[in-house]
Scaffold this motif. Structure first.
Motif, PDB file in Angstrom:
ATOM      1  N   ASN A 263       0.802  -1.224   0.000  1.00  0.00           N
ATOM      2  CA  ASN A 263       0.000   0.000   0.000  1.00  0.00           C
ATOM      3  C   ASN A 263       0.831   1.268   0.000  1.00  0.00           C
ATOM      4  O   ASN A 263       0.477   2.219   0.640  1.00  0.00           O
ATOM      5  CB  ASN A 263      -0.953  -0.021   1.189  1.00  0.00           C
ATOM      6  N   PHE A 264       1.967   1.283  -0.726  1.00  0.00           N
ATOM      7  CA  PHE A 264       2.597   2.595  -0.787  1.00  0.00           C
ATOM      8  C   PHE A 264       2.124   3.438  -1.965  1.00  0.00           C
ATOM      9  O   PHE A 264       2.664   4.466  -2.248  1.00  0.00           O
ATOM     10  CB  PHE A 264       4.125   2.684  -0.643  1.00  0.00           C
ATOM     11  N   GLY A 265       1.097   2.985  -2.622  1.00  0.00           N
ATOM     12  CA  GLY A 265       0.476   3.834  -3.627  1.00  0.00           C
ATOM     13  C   GLY A 265       1.305   3.958  -4.888  1.00  0.00           C
ATOM     14  O   GLY A 265       1.351   5.014  -5.486  1.00  0.00           O
ATOM     15  N   GLY A 266       1.965   2.912  -5.297  1.00  0.00           N
ATOM     16  CA  GLY A 266       2.731   2.985  -6.531  1.00  0.00           C
ATOM     17  C   GLY A 266       3.637   1.784  -6.663  1.00  0.00           C
ATOM     18  O   GLY A 266       3.566   0.850  -5.879  1.00  0.00           O
ATOM     19  N   TYR A 267       4.514   1.832  -7.687  1.00  0.00           N
ATOM     20  CA  TYR A 267       5.368   0.683  -7.965  1.00  0.00           C
ATOM     21  C   TYR A 267       6.803   0.936  -7.522  1.00  0.00           C
ATOM     22  O   TYR A 267       7.611   0.039  -7.480  1.00  0.00           O
ATOM     23  CB  TYR A 267       5.338   0.335  -9.453  1.00  0.00           C
ATOM     24  N   TRP A 268       7.102   2.187  -7.244  1.00  0.00           N
ATOM     25  CA  TRP A 268       8.489   2.478  -6.879  1.00  0.00           C
ATOM     26  C   TRP A 268       8.489   3.658  -5.919  1.00  0.00           C
ATOM     27  O   TRP A 268       7.893   4.690  -6.209  1.00  0.00           O
ATOM     28  CB  TRP A 268       9.317   2.811  -8.123  1.00  0.00           C
ATOM     29  N   ALA A 269       9.133   3.522  -4.766  1.00  0.00           N
ATOM     30  CA  ALA A 269       9.087   4.606  -3.790  1.00  0.00           C
ATOM     31  C   ALA A 269      10.487   5.100  -3.445  1.00  0.00           C
ATOM     32  O   ALA A 269      10.662   5.847  -2.496  1.00  0.00           O
ATOM     33  CB  ALA A 269       8.361   4.145  -2.533  1.00  0.00           C
TER      34      ALA A 269
END
Lengths: 799, 135
Positions: A263-269
């Motif tokens: 659930n970090f809201g994307g594919y790459w943080a």
């Protein structure tokens, strides 16, 4: 404690497991010795067979470590600490597989296992350099196995043994009982975040990538052990490409996992854990290109070998970063500190010193040819490209290492406040240059290209790139010049490399397509990253929130919408309804219905969430996919069910006598009982007598009807009642007693205070053209595969 | 060889430039006092939830507003507004890192909140086991 004779412990398994670790370690040491002998004394008849035997024996013992651990996990032997900590009875079999590598010990084992497999492939070839490379790989195995050793020397414990018993790792009163094994009912289970099929797929691939990306170091170190110019570089190139493919696949799968299940809201943080596998991969890519130059021109050997060795150092450094606890608050998913930090630093220093020692000793031999670089040569621009890739990885590793810098220098530096923006801003120019170089470089020949042809082709490509960029801009509206520039670089690279690729395919020269294919893939991938992140749109804007005054930056962050059960909210162009929940261990899935307000389409998504005792909110998004965009929906908060407000409370209860078929008034309800029935479902009816009372309550106030069916069970002499309540939890009925003589029933009717309405808070993000990213990634990795396949290998003989 | 050397030197200069830039862009861990001296800059502040204050989050009123009080390492307590849903189990956090800026009114506006929980990931205790088995 040692006086107690414990009952039921599988001590044999502890001995077998520890024995396998010791055997694997001993065979690794034997492998080092035999490899050195075989490499430096090629006439020795015994060294090579012994080395081969060591490789096989080593592989079998490493496999045995995993096998014993599996037997313990599958048999739920919770007297073993590792099993207790990482698995549980309720765990489905598919996740049992992954509990093996949830812990540090298990993931070190995975890396060790792949190394032992790669050793089998390595010594299959009769090249002299393999014996030396086997020495280095075996040295690495000594390092990994020492992490699994768990031997105490003085005050220092070397490694953590996965075969320790629970009673050896902690003190608890339970261990004073000889039969404690039968008392430990269950393990503490796998971290709920990791109960995902990605956890089954991703780590094995990533560690295969780690293992194979380390082989070029072994080959280079082996070459440097002997005098003279290294001449096994084509073979090293193939290993580098294989490593690049697997490590790249591991990173891509990690991004896919993050996108689809976390659930970090994307594919790459740009999280340190992600960066620490990206950086070695980038340096490996730089090394692969330097190897190409060296094979064409015999130049720049020193830098080439340095890059290939740095890959392995960076892999070890990454391991140190993510497993020593040094990252602390800086990462969301580093491992916990298990006291291996010191050991990791020791081994990192060992391999850096080994590499640089050999490198410096051979410095004079490593002098490449002096070449006249022409501006119209491929090697000139490829060299610059490799340097740029290296610089890009240098920036990433510096920022990722801030916690280490703090430790060493005693500073209090924190990651940039908007880390993602920082990385994107710095990495964007690198990406632009690299993409343009791939486009131009592929039109160039080694040595010298006729400038007319080159300039004509490049001009055409740039022109087409420009045209498509302008067309795309009309559709994409990237709006900033930095993004437009990257878009131009991406299109130009896609067209230029696609053109070359098409040429090879048409002429059926499949061995040559690797470079063009992977560059095309890279360009498509970067375009996907660009559009999906630059035009990413949070559609769950909350406009009803409290006004924060003139602080627009905060206002724009109001990205979460609350939806009560069975009601709707407006999310972007959709009417969204939270219509139910479904529980499927260990997650609760929330049924969310989306209906386009224009009435064009409707669909249902099932994001999941649970509040875990150790982890807080564990949520997984659900994604609706179209060819040109994804709608990504994830839950950011749910009510805490331990809060009493979320359970119905009894306001008033009345005990009533009634006939099985009866009518009467209770509070504002007209009650009708319709008789006693045998429940039809046979599931519980083994020996019990079961009776169910059917009741209909007409609510005179709200004009609706409630149906209740409380049950009464008799098992032997034990009476059990099963009360029933309506779906809105306003009334509860309990069939307390059956009085056969009087033909009466005693029933408790209770008025309930309904619980607070359940709700979900969700965030919905639209990612346009994200499929370009996955498509590009796959093309790029296929390119690595094609390049590895396309390498011609020397027909070598021993020595 | 000359051109090669030139490029290596340029690359090294670029590396140094990157290093300086990255370190310059790095934030730092400060106290509230330090943060209020530079209201224009974003900082990391580490602290604990202040005793005697409860965390206020009423999702039916506004799902995007969490308010709490944080005491930093110097003992100063400041009200923090976080325009996001309250993280689960927030009250149990041993340590809280907030990223954001101090506003003129003495309220800290956090754009990110990280919590350090007592037993994140693998650290687990045996009490659960022993309490079950003592029956």
């Amino acid at each position: 404690m040692s006086d107690i004779q414990y009952i039921g412990e599988w001590l044999w398994a502890a001995y077998a497991g520890k024995g396998a670790v010791a055997a694997a370690l001993a065979l690794a040491v034997l492998g080092v010795a035999a490899g050195l002998r075989a490499y430096f004394y090629p006439d020795d008849r015994w060294a090579r067979p012994i080395l081969r035997a060591a490789v096989w024996g080593h592989f079998l013992s490493v496999a045995a470590i995993g096998a014993v651990l599996y037997v313990l996990i599958l048999n739920h032997r919770f007297e073993f600490q590792y099993v207790w900590q990482h698995s549980s009875r309720a765990l489905p079999l598919k996740y049992v597989i992954s509990s093996l590598w949830e812990g540090q010990e298990g993931s070190f084992w995975l890396w060790t296992f792949w190394n032992s497999v790669l050793l089998l492939f390595l010594v299959r070839r009769n090249y002299a350099v393999t014996w030396g490379a086997a020495v280095v790989v075996f040295l690495g195995q000594v390092m990994f196995l020492s992490m699994l050793l768990g031997v105490k020397i003085g005050d220092i414990t070397i490694g953590i043994n996965p075969f320790l018993l629970l009673r050896e790792t902690m003190a608890a009163p339970i261990f004073s009982r000889p039969d404690y094994v039968s008392l430990i009912q269950d393990g503490t289970g796998l971290n709920p975040l990791l109960q995902s099929y990605w956890m089954v797929i991703h780590p094995p691939v990533l560690f295969l990538g780690f293992a194979s990306a380390g082989i070029p170091f072994a080959l280079v170190a082996a070459m440097l052990m002997k005098k003279g110019v290294p001449h096994w570089l084509p073979w090293t190139q193939r290993w580098a490409l294989v490593g690049g493919a697997f490590l790249g696949l591991g990173i891509l799968l990690g991004a896919l996992w993050a996108y689809e299940a976390l659930n970090f809201g994307g594919y790459w943080a740009w999280d340190p854990v992600e960066n620490s596998s990206l950086v070695p991969w980038l340096v490996l890519v730089a090394g692969i290109h330097m190897l190409l130059i060296y094979q064409a021109r015999r130049a720049y050997l020193r830098l080439t070998l340095f890059f290939l060795m740095a890959v392995y150092w960076l892999l070890l450094y990454s391991t140190f970063l993510t497993r020593s606890g040094v990252l602390g608050n800086a990462s969301v998913h580093s491992f916990t500190d298990m006291g291996l930090g010191g050991q990791l630093i020791f081994w990192l220093a060992f391999f850096v010193l080994l590499g640089t020692g050999l490198y410096v000793r051979r410095w004079k031999d490593l002098r490449g040819k002096d070449i006249q670089e022409s501006l119209y040569s491929r090697e000139f621009w490829m060299y610059i490209g490799a340097l740029i890739v290296f610089l890009s990885s240098f920036h990433i590793i510096v920022v990722t290492s801030l916690p280490v810098i703090n430790k060493v220098l005693g500073t209090h530096l924190a990651p940039p406040t908007d880390a993602i923006q920082h990385y994107n801003r710095v990495q964007l120019p690198f990406a632009v240059i690299i993409l343009l170089l791939t486009a131009a470089g592929m039109f160039l020949e080694y040595r010298r290209t006729p400038s007319g042809v080159f300039l004509r082709r490049l001009g055409m490509t740039v022109l087409m790139g420009l045209l498509i960029t302008i067309t795309a801009e009309w559709a994409w509206q990237l709006n900033t010049w930095a993004y437009r520039l990257l878009s131009f670089a991406g299109w130009t690279a896609a067209i230029g490399n696609g053109w070359i690729l098409w040429g090879y395919l048409r002429k059926k020269r499949f061995r040559l397509i690797g470079g063009a294919l992977s560059h095309t893939g890279l360009a498509v991938m970067v375009l996907g990253v660009l559009v999906s992140s630059a035009k990413k749109e949070v559609i769950s804007r909350n406009t009803a929130g409290v006004d924060f005054g003139d602080n627009f930056s905060v206002q724009s962050k109001l990205e979460n919408v609350l939806i009560y059960r069975d009601s709707t909210a407006l999310v972007g162009p959709y009417q969204v309804r939270f219509s139910g929940t479904r529980w499927e261990a260990p997650q609760t899935y929330y049924r969310v219905d989306f209906a386009d307000t224009a009435g064009r389409e409707s669909f249902t998504l099932y994001p999941s969430a649970q509040i875990s005792k150790n982890m807080g909110l564990v949520a997984s998004p659900d994604i609706q996919k179209w060819w040109d965009h994804d709608l990504y929906v994830h839950i950011t908060a749910i009510p805490d069910t331990s809060d009493p407000a979320f359970h119905a409370r009894i306001l008033a209860a009345d005990t009533l006598l009634m006939a099985p078929i009866d009518t009467f008034t209770w509070r504002h309800y007209q009650v009708r009982t319709e008789g006693l029935f045998q429940p039809e479902d046979e599931s519980l009816s083994d020996t019990a007598i079961r009776t169910r009372l059917l009741m209909v309550l007409e609510d005179t106030l709200r004009q609706n009807r409630l149906m209740l069916a409380p049950e009464w069970h008799l098992q032997g002499r034990l009476v059990m009642t099963v009360p029933d309540m309506d779906s809105h939890q306003t009334v509860q009925a309990e069939l307390l007693q059956i009085l056969p003589e009087q033909q009466r029933l005693r029933v408790v009717l209770a008025a309930l205070q309904p619980p607070s309405r359940p709700y979900i808070i969700l965030k919905a993000i639209a990612f346009p053209f994200i499929n370009l990213l996955w498509l590009g990634g796959v093309l790029m990795l296929l390119g690595f595969g094609a390049a590895a396949y396309g390498r011609k290998l020397p027909k070598g003989k021993a020595a | 060889m000359k051109k090669l050397h030139l490029f290596l030197i340029v690359a090294m200069a670029a590396a140094v430039g990157l290093l300086v830039y990255a370190l310059g862009d790095a934030s730092s861990y400060v106290s509230f006092a330090e943060a209020s001296r530079h209201p224009d800059k974003e900082f990391h502040v580490v602290g604990r939830l202040a005793e005697g204050h409860s965390v206020y989050y009423n999702p039916s009123e506004d799902p995007n507003r969490t308010e709490f009080f944080l005491t930093d390492h110097e003992g100063k307590t400041v009200k923090v507004i976080y325009p996001q849903p309250k993280p689960a189990d927030f009250e149990r956090a041993e340590e809280v890192v907030i990223i954001g800026r101090m506003q003129g009114d003495g309220v800290f506006l956090a754009s990110k909140v990280l919590t350090k929980c007592p037993s994140k990931y693998v650290e687990k205790d045996l009490n659960a086991v022993t309490s079950q088995s003592d029956e």
